[in-house]
Design a protein around this motif. Structure first.
Motif, PDB file in Angstrom:
ATOM      1  N   LYS A  26       0.849  -1.191   0.000  1.00 57.88           N
ATOM      2  CA  LYS A  26       0.000   0.000   0.000  1.00 57.88           C
ATOM      3  C   LYS A  26       0.882   1.236   0.000  1.00 57.88           C
ATOM      4  O   LYS A  26       2.080   1.153   0.310  1.00 57.88           O
ATOM      5  N   ALA A  27       0.239   2.375  -0.290  1.00 56.39           N
ATOM      6  CA  ALA A  27       0.983   3.641  -0.254  1.00 56.39           C
ATOM      7  C   ALA A  27       1.636   3.828   1.124  1.00 56.39           C
ATOM      8  O   ALA A  27       2.778   4.289   1.229  1.00 56.39           O
ATOM      9  N   LYS A  49       4.381  11.335  -0.703  1.00 59.41           N
ATOM     10  CA  LYS A  49       3.167  11.552  -1.490  1.00 59.41           C
ATOM     11  C   LYS A  49       3.545  12.056  -2.892  1.00 59.41           C
ATOM     12  O   LYS A  49       3.021  11.588  -3.904  1.00 59.41           O
ATOM     13  N   ARG A  53       3.138  10.180  -6.584  1.00 57.71           N
ATOM     14  CA  ARG A  53       2.479  10.844  -7.726  1.00 57.71           C
ATOM     15  C   ARG A  53       3.366  10.767  -8.974  1.00 57.71           C
ATOM     16  O   ARG A  53       2.870  10.542 -10.096  1.00 57.71           O
ATOM     17  N   MET A  56       3.080   7.296 -10.426  1.00 57.52           N
ATOM     18  CA  MET A  56       1.793   7.048 -11.106  1.00 57.52           C
ATOM     19  C   MET A  56       1.702   7.827 -12.417  1.00 57.52           C
ATOM     20  O   MET A  56       1.264   7.292 -13.440  1.00 57.52           O
ATOM     21  N   ASP A  57       2.091   9.087 -12.362  1.00 59.11           N
ATOM     22  CA  ASP A  57       1.958   9.922 -13.567  1.00 59.11           C
ATOM     23  C   ASP A  57       2.899   9.462 -14.684  1.00 59.11           C
ATOM     24  O   ASP A  57       2.637   9.695 -15.864  1.00 59.11           O
ATOM     25  N   SER A  58       3.999   8.812 -14.281  1.00 60.33           N
ATOM     26  CA  SER A  58       4.932   8.319 -15.307  1.00 60.33           C
ATOM     27  C   SER A  58       4.468   6.984 -15.876  1.00 60.33           C
ATOM     28  O   SER A  58       4.991   6.533 -16.892  1.00 60.33           O
ATOM     29  N   GLY A  59       3.518   6.335 -15.212  1.00 64.54           N
ATOM     30  CA  GLY A  59       3.023   5.046 -15.690  1.00 64.54           C
ATOM     31  C   GLY A  59       3.899   3.876 -15.276  1.00 64.54           C
ATOM     32  O   GLY A  59       3.639   2.741 -15.669  1.00 64.54           O
ATOM     33  N   VAL A  62       1.003   1.375 -11.151  1.00 66.47           N
ATOM     34  CA  VAL A  62      -0.444   1.634 -11.212  1.00 66.47           C
ATOM     35  C   VAL A  62      -1.053   1.254  -9.865  1.00 66.47           C
ATOM     36  O   VAL A  62      -0.448   0.506  -9.091  1.00 66.47           O
ATOM     37  N   TYR A  63      -2.227   1.797  -9.613  1.00 65.08           N
ATOM     38  CA  TYR A  63      -2.976   1.361  -8.432  1.00 65.08           C
ATOM     39  C   TYR A  63      -3.745   0.101  -8.797  1.00 65.08           C
ATOM     40  O   TYR A  63      -4.268  -0.024  -9.908  1.00 65.08           O
ATOM     41  N   SER A  64      -3.819  -0.821  -7.865  1.00 64.30           N
ATOM     42  CA  SER A  64      -4.667  -1.997  -8.070  1.00 64.30           C
ATOM     43  C   SER A  64      -5.645  -2.070  -6.906  1.00 64.30           C
ATOM     44  O   SER A  64      -5.409  -1.473  -5.843  1.00 64.30           O
ATOM     45  N   TYR A  65      -6.738  -2.760  -7.123  1.00 64.69           N
ATOM     46  CA  TYR A  65      -7.722  -2.912  -6.048  1.00 64.69           C
ATOM     47  C   TYR A  65      -7.956  -4.385  -5.802  1.00 64.69           C
ATOM     48  O   TYR A  65      -8.301  -5.132  -6.712  1.00 64.69           O
ATOM     49  N   SER A  69      -6.722  -0.762  -1.713  1.00 61.11           N
ATOM     50  CA  SER A  69      -5.960  -0.256  -2.862  1.00 61.11           C
ATOM     51  C   SER A  69      -4.468  -0.468  -2.636  1.00 61.11           C
ATOM     52  O   SER A  69      -3.956  -0.189  -1.551  1.00 61.11           O
ATOM     53  N   PHE A  70      -3.790  -0.946  -3.659  1.00 57.64           N
ATOM     54  CA  PHE A  70      -2.360  -1.234  -3.569  1.00 57.64           C
ATOM     55  C   PHE A  70      -1.624  -0.573  -4.732  1.00 57.64           C
ATOM     56  O   PHE A  70      -2.238  -0.145  -5.707  1.00 57.64           O
ATOM     57  N   HIS A  75       0.254  -4.472 -15.361  1.00 59.51           N
ATOM     58  CA  HIS A  75       0.203  -5.853 -15.863  1.00 59.51           C
ATOM     59  C   HIS A  75      -1.151  -6.075 -16.517  1.00 59.51           C
ATOM     60  O   HIS A  75      -2.063  -5.255 -16.366  1.00 59.51           O
TER      61      HIS A  75
ATOM     62  N   GLY B  58      -9.203  -5.315 -11.274  1.00 62.46           N
ATOM     63  CA  GLY B  58      -8.280  -4.840 -10.238  1.00 62.46           C
ATOM     64  C   GLY B  58      -7.525  -3.579 -10.586  1.00 62.46           C
ATOM     65  O   GLY B  58      -7.242  -2.763  -9.714  1.00 62.46           O
ATOM     66  N   ILE B  59      -7.166  -3.393 -11.873  1.00 62.71           N
ATOM     67  CA  ILE B  59      -6.264  -2.279 -12.163  1.00 62.71           C
ATOM     68  C   ILE B  59      -6.799  -1.273 -13.174  1.00 62.71           C
ATOM     69  O   ILE B  59      -6.099  -0.333 -13.518  1.00 62.71           O
ATOM     70  N   MET B  63      -5.194   7.382 -16.009  1.00 63.99           N
ATOM     71  CA  MET B  63      -3.781   7.639 -15.701  1.00 63.99           C
ATOM     72  C   MET B  63      -3.615   8.529 -14.460  1.00 63.99           C
ATOM     73  O   MET B  63      -4.198   9.614 -14.388  1.00 63.99           O
ATOM     74  N   GLY B  64      -2.841   8.043 -13.501  1.00 60.71           N
ATOM     75  CA  GLY B  64      -2.526   8.850 -12.325  1.00 60.71           C
ATOM     76  C   GLY B  64      -3.492   8.719 -11.178  1.00 60.71           C
ATOM     77  O   GLY B  64      -3.151   9.020 -10.046  1.00 60.71           O
ATOM     78  N   SER B 157      -9.256   2.591  -1.402  1.00 60.14           N
ATOM     79  CA  SER B 157      -8.811   3.108  -0.103  1.00 60.14           C
ATOM     80  C   SER B 157      -8.569   4.618  -0.144  1.00 60.14           C
ATOM     81  O   SER B 157      -7.598   5.120   0.413  1.00 60.14           O
ATOM     82  N   ARG B 195      -5.755   9.518  -5.030  1.00 62.78           N
ATOM     83  CA  ARG B 195      -4.600   8.610  -4.915  1.00 62.78           C
ATOM     84  C   ARG B 195      -4.662   7.913  -3.557  1.00 62.78           C
ATOM     85  O   ARG B 195      -4.229   8.464  -2.562  1.00 62.78           O
ATOM     86  N   PRO B 196      -5.214   6.714  -3.529  1.00 64.87           N
ATOM     87  CA  PRO B 196      -5.535   6.045  -2.257  1.00 64.87           C
ATOM     88  C   PRO B 196      -4.351   5.919  -1.304  1.00 64.87           C
ATOM     89  O   PRO B 196      -3.424   5.166  -1.590  1.00 64.87           O
TER      90      PRO B 196
END
Lengths: 82, 392
Positions: A26-27, A49, A53, A56-59, A62-65, A69-70, A75, B58-59, B63-64, B157, B195-196
């Protein structure tokens, strides 16, 4: 000198890659790990933080759920049809 | 164009009766949307087999952002290819759900271009819910929403999309400006919304008075409910007018007062304001005669949730009264302390209310730097986790 956000992002990316497929991070896990490594004087929660960011913004991540949220590597979605 | 002859004999049962029917609406939409036709087919199959056919994504997202999109896939995509992907988008609603007809048309047009056209106005968190789109349509839809002045809401989250009652815009009982608070909190915590960062979800809800029209005391991790500190404003002439019009003030007002703080002698209504618990019953029954007091603000409560991982919780009082003009600053200070504690000690998927139950209210208050006070106690001897020392 405080660690840069880009350096923190690289460090976090390394950690996410290392744990990929083994443990969902997690974050908060990344933030705690960075603060433990660099100390609160060098690395604050706000720095982490900003680093997340950047990731994430660079790709690169990614967030997964999955219940919660992780943060993970991009993938192919397991549930998605081929 | 969808085939209207699809056999949906089980779903058809849900169209019977005087109530609105989602089946009827999906059928209407299926006249122009092949996605809705396949949706009906998959739903009918689910009713036939007594089994859900959705898989959770899940994903998927934009973007972002880590929130705002809930991934859904069909587990029978060969049978229903149009709903192979059927993701939900949560769109941050305007505070108090005020729209112009033009903005509603804009939203619907965007969704017809990028999704099924089906909406849910509104989801239980309060968001505008767009039901059913493909992964490839998420970014274009998000872009158009942004250009129209809308943003995605929270999921996972994240801090969830804050919601508020109509407040001062339409309601004379509002004790603070709920719409402004909701808007300010949404802007203040954009990062947490998209952003969780948390162990689990965190919800804010703002109610302008103790009627609590957004059910914040039951549904939000941090609940802000308008209240007043001084005496109920009373117009004796209007009280007399209600009595003259046939209202049974003794039975309909005084007898229903939970703290029995009112007396009616047949001519004069007396209120012992020190005993009033701000339940709003008398004000609701006699709106022309009674009004909330003039010294207005809000009570901040913490820890409510609906049952998911564990059972439902109602909120507990954290700060009994904050004047309206100090509310945002107080809330920000409190939130930073609460989130700090939750970050440190919260387990994965543990709501703040569950954490408080686990560690005890006394320890929680100590950690966030608040002293226990009598207003935190629901009823005498009701809160076994707060112990006052002899000298207190």
């Amino acid at each position: 000198m405080a660690v840069t956000h880009e350096a923190l992002a690289d460090e976090m990316f390394h950690m996410v890659s290392e744990y990929y497929g083994k443990k969902n991070l997690k974050a908060g896990d990344l933030t705690k790990a960075m603060i433990a490594k660099y100390g609160e004087a060098e690395c604050t929660k706000d720095d982490c933080k900003a680093a997340i960011r950047i990731l994430m913004d660079s790709g690169r991540c990614v967030y997964s759920y999955f219940g919660g949220s992780f943060i993970t590597l991009p993938h192919k979605e397991g549930a998605a049809p081929d | 164009m969808a085939d209207q002859k699809r056999d949906t004999k089980l779903l058809d049962e849900l169209e019977k009766g005087p109530w609105p029917s989602f089946v009827k609406e999906i059928k209407n939409a299926s006249k122009t949307s092949p996605v809705c036709d396949d949706l009906l087919g998959q739903l009918e199959l689910s009713y036939e087999e007594k089994k859900g056919h959705w898989k959770h994504g899940g994903i998927v997202g934009v973007m972002g952002y880590g929130g705002g999109v809930i991934g859904r896939y069909s587990d029978v995509p060969e049978q229903f290819p149009q709903v192979a992907h059927f993701h939900t988008m949560r769109v941050n609603q305007p505070s108090g759900w005020f729209y112009t007809s033009g903005s509603l048309r804009t939203l619907c047009d965007i969704w017809e271009r990028h999704g099924s056209g089906l909406t849910n106005m509104h989801g239980s968190t309060g968001d505008i819910v767009f039901l059913g789109t493909k992964t490839d349509e998420l970014e274009p839809c998000f872009k158009e929403l942004g250009e129209a002045g809308f943003d995605l809401g929270g999921s996972g989250s994240c801090m969830r999309t804050p919601s508020a009652c109509a407040g001062m815009a339409r309601c004379e009982w509002a004790c603070y400006d709920t719409l402004k608070m909701c808007n300010d909190v949404t802007h203040q915590y954009q990062d947490e919304l998209h952003r969780p960062p948390f162990p689990y979800k965190f919800k804010f809800k703002f109610s302008g008075c103790p009627n609590d029209c957004v059910a914040s005391i039951a549904r939000s991790d941090m609940s802000v409910i308008g209240t007043w500190k001084d005496e109920i404003q009373q117009d004796d002439a209007e009280v007399a007018a209600y009595a003259a019009a046939g209202m049974d003030i003794q039975n309909d007002v005084c007898a229903n007062c939970p703290s029995k703080c009112m007396k009616w002698d047949g001519k004069k209504l007396s209120i012992d304001n020190h005993e009033c618990v701000r339940c709003m019953h008398c004000i609701n029954v006699m709106p022309k005669a009674l009004r909330p007091g003039k010294e207005r603000g809000a009570t901040i409560l913490i820890g409510a949730k609906a049952p998911i991982v564990q059972g439902a919780l109602l909120a507990s009082v954290l700060v009994p009264f904050v004047p309206a003009d100090e509310l945002m600053d107080t809330l920000k200070e409190l939130v930073s302390r609460v989130w700090e504690f939750w970050d440190e000690y919260g387990k994965n998927r543990e709501r703040i209310g569950e954490l408080i139950q686990r560690v005890g209210m006394s320890n929680f208050l100590d950690a966030i730097g608040l002293d226990p006070i009598p207003q935190m106690v629901t009823a005498p001897r009701d809160n076994p986790y707060i112990f006052f020392k002899g000298e207190e």
